[in-house]
Motif scaffolding. Sequence first.
Motif, short mmCIF file in Angstrom:
data_model
loop_
_atom_site.label_atom_id
_atom_site.label_comp_id
_atom_site.label_asym_id
_atom_site.label_seq_id
_atom_site.Cartn_x
_atom_site.Cartn_y
_atom_site.Cartn_z
N VAL A 124 0.87 -1.18 0.00
CA VAL A 124 0.00 0.00 0.00
C VAL A 124 0.91 1.23 0.00
CG1 VAL A 124 -1.82 1.26 1.21
CG2 VAL A 124 -1.77 -1.24 1.31
N SER A 125 0.67 2.15 -0.91
CA SER A 125 1.49 3.36 -1.03
C SER A 125 0.61 4.60 -0.88
CB SER A 125 2.21 3.40 -2.38
OG SER A 125 2.88 2.19 -2.64
N ALA A 126 1.26 5.72 -0.61
CA ALA A 126 0.51 6.98 -0.47
C ALA A 126 1.35 8.16 -0.92
CB ALA A 126 0.08 7.17 0.98
N THR A 127 0.68 9.18 -1.41
CA THR A 127 1.37 10.41 -1.81
C THR A 127 0.37 11.55 -1.88
OG1 THR A 127 2.78 11.43 -3.50
CG2 THR A 127 1.05 9.96 -4.28
N ASN A 128 0.89 12.77 -1.74
CA ASN A 128 0.07 13.96 -1.96
C ASN A 128 0.40 14.60 -3.31
OD1 ASN A 128 2.62 14.90 -1.39
ND2 ASN A 128 1.95 16.60 -0.12
N MET A 129 1.21 13.90 -4.10
CA MET A 129 1.63 14.43 -5.39
C MET A 129 0.80 13.80 -6.52
SD MET A 129 5.76 14.38 -4.92
CE MET A 129 6.57 15.22 -3.55
N ASP A 130 0.80 14.47 -7.67
CA ASP A 130 0.14 13.94 -8.85
C ASP A 130 1.14 13.09 -9.62
OD1 ASP A 130 -1.04 13.47 -11.36
OD2 ASP A 130 -2.25 15.29 -11.21
N LEU A 131 1.09 11.78 -9.42
CA LEU A 131 2.08 10.90 -10.04
C LEU A 131 1.95 10.84 -11.55
CD1 LEU A 131 2.28 7.89 -7.52
CD2 LEU A 131 3.62 10.00 -7.59
N ASN A 132 0.74 11.02 -12.08
CA ASN A 132 0.56 11.04 -13.53
C ASN A 132 1.29 12.22 -14.16
OD1 ASN A 132 -1.17 8.71 -14.10
ND2 ASN A 132 -2.67 9.77 -12.83
N ASP A 133 1.21 13.39 -13.50
CA ASP A 133 1.97 14.55 -13.98
C ASP A 133 3.47 14.28 -13.89
OD1 ASP A 133 -0.30 15.92 -14.58
OD2 ASP A 133 -0.21 17.30 -12.87
N MET A 134 3.88 13.60 -12.81
CA MET A 134 5.31 13.30 -12.65
C MET A 134 5.78 12.32 -13.71
SD MET A 134 5.56 13.06 -8.47
CE MET A 134 7.34 12.75 -8.50
N SER A 188 4.54 12.20 -16.73
CA SER A 188 4.63 13.02 -17.96
C SER A 188 5.90 13.85 -17.99
CB SER A 188 3.41 13.94 -18.06
OG SER A 188 2.22 13.18 -18.13
N SER A 189 6.34 14.31 -16.81
CA SER A 189 7.53 15.15 -16.75
C SER A 189 8.81 14.32 -16.63
CB SER A 189 7.44 16.12 -15.57
OG SER A 189 7.41 15.41 -14.34
N GLY A 190 8.67 13.00 -16.53
CA GLY A 190 9.84 12.13 -16.47
C GLY A 190 10.45 11.98 -15.10
#
Length: 450
Positions: A284-294, A296-298
Motif C-alpha cells: 500500500v502506497s501513499a502520496t500527496n503528489m500527482d504521479l501522472n503529472d510526474m 509526464s515530466s519524467g
Amino acid sequence: MIDDDEDVLLAAKLLLKKQSHQVIIEKNPKKIPFLLNNDTYDVILLDMNFSKDITSGKEGFYWLNQILEKDPSAVVILITAYGDVEMAVKALKEGATDFVLKPWQNEKLIATISTAIKLKESYKEVDKLKKAKELLEAEINQPFKNIIGKSRAIREVFSLIDKVAETDANVLILGENGTGKELVARAIHQRSKRKTNPFTSVDMGAISESLFESELFGHKKGAFTDAKEDKVGKFELANEGTLFLDEIGNLNTSLQSKILSSLQNREITPLGSNESKEINMRLVSATNMDLNDMVSSGTFRQDLLYRLNTVEIKIPALRDRPEDIPLLANHFLDKYAKKYRKNVNKISSEALDYLKRYDWPGNIRELEHAIERAIIMNDSEVIEASYFSFLNTSNSSNDDILSGDLNLDIVEKNAIKKAISIHSGNISKAADELGLTRASLYRRLEKHGL
C-alpha cells in the motif's frame, strides 16, 4: 574454526568446504574478537586447549564465554583431544551447543555441524518473530486506528476500503497532507487476510539515499562501516503482512528502480549478501503528489506507477467534508482533555460553526493541533470561538489564499512561508505544523526557491 594445530585446521577445511558456503580457520584465539566484529557465523568450532594449557580446557571455556558475551545467539561446538563426560557436561552448562572429541569421525562431525546450523536458523527465526511481535504491538498501540466521519465523501472511502481489503491488490492512496492516508492504509490491513501479520510503515521522504537499501532491504554485519550487526529490512519485516510506503512520490528515479526491481522479482538482497530472499507482502502506497503529472515530466517511472495503483483511493480534504468537523473536534477534545487533565467537556456551537467555516489547509492534523492548543489555553469547561482566532490570523496575511487563488503551488508556497514565519525559522517546528518531515520540507523549500 579456531585451533592451534595447523594440520587439524587444514584437514577440517578440506572436509567442510564441500559442505558449506565458507570456512574460515584461525590458529590464534586472540583474533576471535576481531573475527566476531567483522562477520557473523552459523557455527563456531572452538578448540579447548591452546599453548598455555594443554589438558584442562580452561582456555576453551574462557573463549567460549568471550564469544557468548559478544553474541549470545552464537552456536559454538567445543573440540578437544582430552575430553571426558564431566568436561562435556560443563561445556553444555557454560553455553556450548555440542562437544566433539579428536580425532573425530567425518560423518559424525558433519552431522553435528548440520544440527547446529538448524539450531542457528531457529535462533534467527525466533529473533525475526520477536521483532515482528514488537512491531505488531507498536502498531496496536497506535492512536486513532479508526477513521472518524459520516459524510458522503468519507463513506465512499469506507466502501472502497471494504472492496479492496480482502484482495491482495496493491493500493495507492492519494490525498493532501493531514487527511489521514496512513489511517486508511491501516484500515485496509486490519480488514485483510493479513491482519494477524505485521503492518510495516516506511516514510520514504525521511530516508536518505545513502541508507535507502539498508533500511528497506536490510544488511549483513560488516556490509559498511557502521554495520555492527545484521539488520532485517522493512521489506522482510513486512513479509506475510502489509508494507506501507508513505510519500512514495519523493523517491528519485534511481531509488524508484530499486523498489520496482524488488516488486517485480518478489525478492530482496540485503547489503553485503549474495543470497536473495523471497518476500510475500501486500503493498500500500501513499502520496500527496500527482504521479501522472510526474510520469509526464519524467520524474516518476510509469512502470512503477502501474505496480502501485492497481486500485486508487482518494481521501477527501477536510474542507470537502465540513459535516465531519464536529465529530473530529469532539474526538480530539476527549483525547486532549484527558491528556492534560483539564476539565473541558464542550465546544460551543459558535466555535463549531467557526471551525466549519475555516478552510483547513493542514486538514485533520491542523484541526487536531487547533483543538489541543485551545484546551491548553482554556480555563473554563467550554471552548468558545475566541480560542480559535489564531486560525484566522495565520491565514489573514495570505492574500493568495483569501482571494480564492487555488493554484496548489501558490497555496503550498504560502503555507510554507507562513509556517516558517510563525515558528521564527525553526524548520522542525514548521515541518511538524505542515505535517511534513524535515527532509520533505527542505525539498519544498528548494522547489519554491525559499
